[in-house]
Design an enzyme around this catalytic site. Structure first.
Site, PDB file in Angstrom:
ATOM      1  NE  ARG A  99      27.136  36.221  34.882  1.00  0.00           N
ATOM      2  CZ  ARG A  99      26.213  37.025  35.008  1.00  0.00           C
ATOM      3  NH1 ARG A  99      25.427  37.014  33.963  1.00  0.00           N
ATOM      4  NH2 ARG A  99      26.151  37.780  36.073  1.00  0.00           N
TER       5      ARG A  99
ATOM      6  CE  LYS B 118      26.335  34.448  37.837  1.00  0.00           C
ATOM      7  NZ  LYS B 118      27.156  34.818  38.748  1.00  0.00           N
TER       8      LYS B 118
ATOM      9  CG  HIS C  62      34.051  35.915  33.828  1.00  0.00           C
ATOM     10  ND1 HIS C  62      32.603  35.613  33.615  1.00  0.00           N
ATOM     11  CD2 HIS C  62      33.765  36.946  34.887  1.00  0.00           C
ATOM     12  CE1 HIS C  62      31.649  36.284  34.461  1.00  0.00           C
ATOM     13  NE2 HIS C  62      32.421  36.896  35.273  1.00  0.00           N
TER      14      HIS C  62
ATOM     15  NE  ARG D 142      29.367  39.119  33.327  1.00  0.00           N
ATOM     16  CZ  ARG D 142      28.322  39.424  33.202  1.00  0.00           C
ATOM     17  NH1 ARG D 142      27.747  39.568  32.014  1.00  0.00           N
ATOM     18  NH2 ARG D 142      27.636  40.085  34.330  1.00  0.00           N
TER      19      ARG D 142
ATOM     20  CG  HIS E  95      26.447  43.414  37.467  1.00  0.00           C
ATOM     21  ND1 HIS E  95      27.886  44.034  37.202  1.00  0.00           N
ATOM     22  CD2 HIS E  95      26.931  42.343  37.250  1.00  0.00           C
ATOM     23  CE1 HIS E  95      28.697  43.460  36.793  1.00  0.00           C
ATOM     24  NE2 HIS E  95      28.331  42.136  36.850  1.00  0.00           N
TER      25      HIS E  95
ATOM     26  CE1 TYR F 150      34.768  44.757  35.313  1.00  0.00           C
ATOM     27  CE2 TYR F 150      32.469  45.368  35.807  1.00  0.00           C
ATOM     28  CZ  TYR F 150      33.483  44.499  35.524  1.00  0.00           C
ATOM     29  OH  TYR F 150      33.252  42.949  35.156  1.00  0.00           O
TER      30      TYR F 150
END
Length: 202
Positions: A48, A72, A141, A144, A167, A176
């Site tokens: 990111r 994150k 983004h 990514r 994730h 995806y």
């Protein structure tokens, strides 16, 4: 009679993806050494914009070929380091002539005490996308998303991609594609696949 309201489930939009050729064109559009390295690292590591700015030289483990990423919630993860990216990072660092491994890998201008802002990353992406003639919508983004999709197309198991992206839930990664059963595949890096199209030494 019950007055029930049927709520329509909101569909998730599929992410916009750049082709490998478009990624190469985007990276080549950056004429500044730092900018080119930033874009290569974002794509190669699936980062990111806020993650690329937090990298420090000490996060690059060239012996294990891994990069430590702060994601994150300040969660740490390790991402596989591409040999092509390692070469580029070394070339970049030598040319910047800075020895402090505690400094930011991508500083703000020539001030190594301040990191490159994620707003600058987003602006860099927009400018290079325009210069490369890429008209697909979306911001940085997309690199990514492209990283994850290209890994999957190369045969990488979805569970592995989940870990690389940081994730928490597999269903986040499932956007995806559907889960594949080929878990024995050797992990490859999408940057290496386009290395022949990149102007590495510039």
């Amino acid at each position: 009679m019950d007055n029930c309201i049927a709520f329509v489930k909101r569909r998730k939009k599929l992410p916009v993806i750049l082709s490998p050729e478009e990624v190469a064109a985007l990276i080549n559009a950056a004429i500044n050494l730092k900018h080119k390295t930033v874009l290569m690292a974002m794509y190669s590591l699936g980062l990111r914009s806020c993650e690329i700015t937090k990298l420090k030289p000490e996060d690059i483990d060239s012996k294990r070929m891994l990069v430590k990423v702060i994601g994150k919630g300040l969660k740490h993860r390790f991402v596989v380091l591409s040999p092509v990216l390692l070469y580029k990072l070394r070339y970049y660092w030598v040319n910047w002539k800075h020895e402090d491994k505690k400094a930011w890998l991508f500083p703000s201008g020539n001030d190594f005490t301040k990191p490159f802002s994620h707003y600058s990353v987003k602006r860099l992406y927009r400018n290079c996308k325009k210069k490369a003639g890429i008209t697909k919508p979306g911001g940085s983004h997309i690199l990514r998303h492209s990283y994850a999709t290209h890994l999957l197309e190369m045969g990488t198991p979805l569970r592995v991609i989940q870990i690389l992206l940081g994730h928490g839930q597999l269903r986040t990664t499932e956007i995806y594609t559907h889960l594949r059963p080929d878990y024995e595949v050797k992990l490859k890096n999408p940057l290496d696949a386009i290395a022949k199209d990149l102007k590495i030494a510039k």
